[in-house]
Write a protein that holds these residues in place. Structure first.
Motif, PDB file in Angstrom:
ATOM      1  N   GLU A 193       0.827  -1.199   0.000  1.00  0.00           N
ATOM      2  CA  GLU A 193       0.000   0.000   0.000  1.00  0.00           C
ATOM      3  C   GLU A 193       0.870   1.262   0.000  1.00  0.00           C
ATOM      4  O   GLU A 193       0.552   2.253  -0.647  1.00  0.00           O
ATOM      5  N   VAL A 194       1.979   1.214   0.761  1.00  0.00           N
ATOM      6  CA  VAL A 194       2.884   2.363   0.823  1.00  0.00           C
ATOM      7  C   VAL A 194       3.504   2.624  -0.547  1.00  0.00           C
ATOM      8  O   VAL A 194       3.545   3.755  -1.044  1.00  0.00           O
ATOM      9  N   GLU A 195       4.000   1.563  -1.180  1.00  0.00           N
ATOM     10  CA  GLU A 195       4.663   1.713  -2.478  1.00  0.00           C
ATOM     11  C   GLU A 195       3.707   2.256  -3.535  1.00  0.00           C
ATOM     12  O   GLU A 195       4.099   3.085  -4.362  1.00  0.00           O
ATOM     13  N   ARG A 196       2.466   1.819  -3.507  1.00  0.00           N
ATOM     14  CA  ARG A 196       1.480   2.350  -4.456  1.00  0.00           C
ATOM     15  C   ARG A 196       1.205   3.812  -4.172  1.00  0.00           C
ATOM     16  O   ARG A 196       1.109   4.629  -5.086  1.00  0.00           O
ATOM     17  N   GLY A 197       1.069   4.161  -2.872  1.00  0.00           N
ATOM     18  CA  GLY A 197       0.779   5.542  -2.510  1.00  0.00           C
ATOM     19  C   GLY A 197       1.870   6.498  -2.946  1.00  0.00           C
ATOM     20  O   GLY A 197       1.598   7.621  -3.384  1.00  0.00           O
ATOM     21  N   LEU A 198       3.127   6.048  -2.874  1.00  0.00           N
ATOM     22  CA  LEU A 198       4.242   6.933  -3.228  1.00  0.00           C
ATOM     23  C   LEU A 198       4.302   7.221  -4.724  1.00  0.00           C
ATOM     24  O   LEU A 198       4.901   8.214  -5.138  1.00  0.00           O
ATOM     25  N   THR A 199       3.694   6.363  -5.554  1.00  0.00           N
ATOM     26  CA  THR A 199       3.694   6.632  -7.000  1.00  0.00           C
ATOM     27  C   THR A 199       2.717   7.746  -7.364  1.00  0.00           C
ATOM     28  O   THR A 199       2.746   8.251  -8.494  1.00  0.00           O
ATOM     29  N   VAL A 259      -2.712   3.560 -13.032  1.00  0.00           N
ATOM     30  CA  VAL A 259      -3.679   2.988 -12.083  1.00  0.00           C
ATOM     31  C   VAL A 259      -2.917   2.514 -10.844  1.00  0.00           C
ATOM     32  O   VAL A 259      -2.090   1.604 -10.931  1.00  0.00           O
ATOM     33  N   THR A 260      -3.173   3.144  -9.693  1.00  0.00           N
ATOM     34  CA  THR A 260      -2.423   2.820  -8.482  1.00  0.00           C
ATOM     35  C   THR A 260      -3.265   2.127  -7.412  1.00  0.00           C
ATOM     36  O   THR A 260      -2.720   1.595  -6.451  1.00  0.00           O
ATOM     37  N   ASN A 261      -4.577   2.134  -7.562  1.00  0.00           N
ATOM     38  CA  ASN A 261      -5.425   1.492  -6.564  1.00  0.00           C
ATOM     39  C   ASN A 261      -6.778   1.171  -7.192  1.00  0.00           C
ATOM     40  O   ASN A 261      -7.107   1.690  -8.262  1.00  0.00           O
ATOM     41  N   LEU A 262      -7.540   0.322  -6.526  1.00  0.00           N
ATOM     42  CA  LEU A 262      -8.862  -0.065  -7.029  1.00  0.00           C
ATOM     43  C   LEU A 262      -9.894   0.135  -5.931  1.00  0.00           C
ATOM     44  O   LEU A 262      -9.602   0.025  -4.748  1.00  0.00           O
ATOM     45  N   ASP A 263     -11.106   0.408  -6.337  1.00  0.00           N
ATOM     46  CA  ASP A 263     -12.229   0.521  -5.406  1.00  0.00           C
ATOM     47  C   ASP A 263     -13.462   0.011  -6.141  1.00  0.00           C
ATOM     48  O   ASP A 263     -13.385  -0.358  -7.322  1.00  0.00           O
ATOM     49  N   ALA A 264     -14.572  -0.020  -5.462  1.00  0.00           N
ATOM     50  CA  ALA A 264     -15.803  -0.493  -6.098  1.00  0.00           C
ATOM     51  C   ALA A 264     -16.962   0.402  -5.699  1.00  0.00           C
ATOM     52  O   ALA A 264     -17.013   0.927  -4.588  1.00  0.00           O
ATOM     53  N   SER A 265     -17.884   0.585  -6.624  1.00  0.00           N
ATOM     54  CA  SER A 265     -19.099   1.354  -6.378  1.00  0.00           C
ATOM     55  C   SER A 265     -20.295   0.440  -6.642  1.00  0.00           C
ATOM     56  O   SER A 265     -20.298  -0.312  -7.616  1.00  0.00           O
ATOM     57  N   PRO A 266     -21.317   0.485  -5.780  1.00  0.00           N
ATOM     58  CA  PRO A 266     -22.487  -0.372  -6.013  1.00  0.00           C
ATOM     59  C   PRO A 266     -23.218  -0.024  -7.304  1.00  0.00           C
ATOM     60  O   PRO A 266     -23.980  -0.835  -7.826  1.00  0.00           O
TER      61      PRO A 266
END
Length: 610
Positions: free
Chosen positions: A87-93, A213-220
């Motif tokens: 998570e840290v490595e993705r955040g730093l990008t 693309v550094t992270n994923l989320d979902a929406s209903p």
């Protein structure tokens, strides 16, 4: 020609666990007007999932945005625990600078070293914030010297060491650049330091669209959302873009929705430009590390690289006689689909096959990361069998190497000797030992990662719960030989039934019990810790024989010692090589991998070569 967007700053807050990252973000949100007066807001508002609130740590990197004047500051709150380093490595990008938070009393700890090393490798400017300067045991000057020493130890260059310093009390929402005794009434000094020292995003106006693309989320409503940092160009809602997959193929897709973050909310936007952190919908199979580019000029960005896993454990379906009593998700297909789903959003996990079709090897950064995955699945209704954590070894120059951890321990002086003795058994070697003159000693050791499996529980017992320990991956060294961690055997039930008070009264003299009267047990289930080193099979279901004669001591009060209830993390630490943990929505049970006692004895003889 390079241009800057002065209306945006992108900043990650990095720190060791519990040094006040999320509390500081709370204060920044309040003072930027994100909340209405008298609005009820939970503490640590960014720690939004149940496990984060229960454990008091950040598990998932999250982003928010505050406005200071005409400038929008995008803030990434990263986990402080090295187990969640992916998570840290993705955040730093996603950012252009980092705010390093250090506790004014504890100083830099192993996870501080881990997150700072990642920031320095990424060549990001650092702002140092010494937090909790109001603590009665604060030692600001020494902590500042220790931080400088840490920068030098991590081979920071002159430019990186010349960092601005802010002193803060995040809980009170106060900061200063003058010193710990001159705190302003608000965080304005911190905001001004951020605006002055965090570079504005740079971009080439002639360059086509590029977003990572550094992270994923979902929406209903919208399905999968991809969180991106736009490096060049402009992104528009409804436009067709090129989706550069990780396997090298390129596909045209339409962006059905575009969101930007304002405070804690995602707000729909028509366009977003360089430096913006956005969420996009319309690409249901997008994964982390892929690039969104211009449809007519697709140029992929480098895929995010993360450290390799250092620990593994086996996760499979529940095979105990009590399987199916409380969970709804029991089949191998369901477990495999859930593990595959976890891989989509967690770049630091690996899932591999085993010699059994109903179990898989899951590799991660540490016990906590793997335990959080199992706990999450358990709350979703899964029943699982989880094996003992094992280290992931590597072959270097033809020799077997194992991961080593840098361990920092803070203990009262009187327990230093016993802690050093415990670590000596586990092949630890002392790097430094410092007495701050406050009655506490800090010990730093390099220890094989497998030596720390099961160490935390024993450590807390020996230090009467007063000690603190933190560790982070240091590197790999040649195999250090056999380490025998647990000295006691197990008390194993030899039949199925319900544990009785009469039987447990007798068994509590043999060791420490994990079950109480009325609990269902089965053949091969571990019901306690034996006082001796070998395993012992016992009958916890034996009932008292009733007669029509009244015994002379019938009125005496029977006293049964309360059992020791193990949490999931404690259970994973406790088990031996031939044991595993049965995890269901309403119970955590320990058991032998092989339930049949005769087969267990044959396997033990075969192992000894008899």
């Amino acid at each position: 020609m390079v241009e800057r967007r002065d209306s945006i700053r992108n900043l990650a807050i990095v720190a060791h666990v519990d040094h006040g990252k999320t509390t500081l973000v709370d204060a920044m949100l309040w003072q930027s007007g994100a909340f209405r007066d008298h609005q009820e807001v939970a503490e640590r508002v960014l720690d939004s999932n149940d496990l984060e609130r229960e454990k008091g740590i950040t598990i998932l990197a999250k982003n928010t945005a505050v406005r200071h004047g005409d400038v929008k500051i995008n803030i990434i709150d990263t986990p402080g625990h090295a187990d969640f380093g992916g998570e840290v490595e993705r955040g730093l990008t996603m950012v252009d600078a980092v705010l390093l938070l250090v506790d004014a009393s504890e100083g830099p700890l192993p996870q501080t070293r881990f997150v700072l090393r990642k920031a320095l490798e990424a060549r990001l400017p650092v702002i140092l914030c010494i937090n909790k300067v109001d603590r009665p045991d604060a030692r600001v000057a020494e902590v500042l010297d220790e931080t400088y020493a840490l920068f030098l130890d991590l081979d920071a260059d002159e430019e990186q060491i010349d960092f601005p310093i802010v002193y803060a009390n995040a809980r009170a929402g106060r900061a200063s650049v003058e010193g710990p005794d001159a705190l302003a009434d608000d965080l304005e000094p911190l905001f001004q330091t951020i605006l002055a020292h965090v570079p504005a995003p740079e971009h080439d106006p002639a360059h086509p669209l590029q977003a990572l693309v550094t992270n994923l989320d979902a929406s209903p409503y919208m399905g999968r959302l991809a969180l991106c940092r736009i490096h060049h160009g402009t992104m528009r809602k409804g436009e067709t873009v090129a989706w550069c997959r990780a396997d090298g193929t390129v596909e045209s897709v339409k962006l059905t929705e575009l969101y930007v973050t304002e405070e804690l909310e995602r707000v729909s936007a028509d366009t977003a430009g360089p430096g913006d952190i956005v969420a996009i919908a319309g690409i249901p199979e997008v994964t982390i590390g892929e690039t969104i580019a211009a449809a007519d000029d697709a140029r992929p960005l480098p895929v995010i690289a993360v450290d390799e896993p250092s620990l593994s454990m086996t996760i499979g379906i529940n095979t105990s006689p009590l399987a199916g009593c409380s969970g709804a998700k029991l089949t191998a297909t369901m477990v495999k689909q859930r593990l595959d789903q976890e891989l989509v959003g967690n770049v630091s996990l690996r899932v591999g096959a085993t010699d059994r079709p109903d179990a898989w090897e899951v590799q991660g950064r540490g016990e906590l990361q793997l335990a959080v995955l199992v706990e999450t699945m358990r709350r979703e209704g899964f029943e699982l069998t989880v094996g003992k954590p094992q280290v992931v070894t590597r072959t270097i120059d033809g020799k077997r190497h194992e991961p080593m951890e840098r361990l920092a321990i803070d203990v009262p002086e009187e327990y230093a000797g016993v802690v050093i003795q415990l670590l000596g058994i586990r092949k630890g070697r002392i790097e430094s030992m410092v007495n701050h003159g406050t009655g506490w000693v800090r010990i730093e050791q390099i220890v094989p990662a497998r030596g720390l499996i099961g160490f935390r529980t024993e450590f807390l017992t020996e230090t009467r719960g007063t000690g603190q320990l933190h560790h982070v991956l240091e590197g790999f060294e040649p195999w250090h030989g056999e380490i025998r961690a647990r000295q006691n055997g197990s008390l194993i039930a030899d039949r199925q039934g319900v544990a009785t008070e009469h039987a447990l009264m007798t068994l509590q003299e043999r060791g420490e019990l994990f079950v109480e009267p009325g609990v269902d047990v089965y053949n091969g289930m571990i019901i306690g810790l034996n006082a001796r080193s070998e395993d012992m099979e016992v009958n916890p279901t034996r009932e008292k024989k009733l007669t029509n004669m009244r015994a002379a001591h019938a009125e005496e009060l029977m006293r049964l010692t309360p059992p020791r209830h193990l949490s999931l993390e404690q259970a994973l630490e406790f088990i031996a090589e031939d044991e595993c943990v049965e995890v269901t929505p309403d119970a955590v049970r320990l058991r032998k991998v092989e339930l049949d006692p005769n087969l267990r004895r044959r396997l033990e003889k075969a192992k000894k070569g008899l």
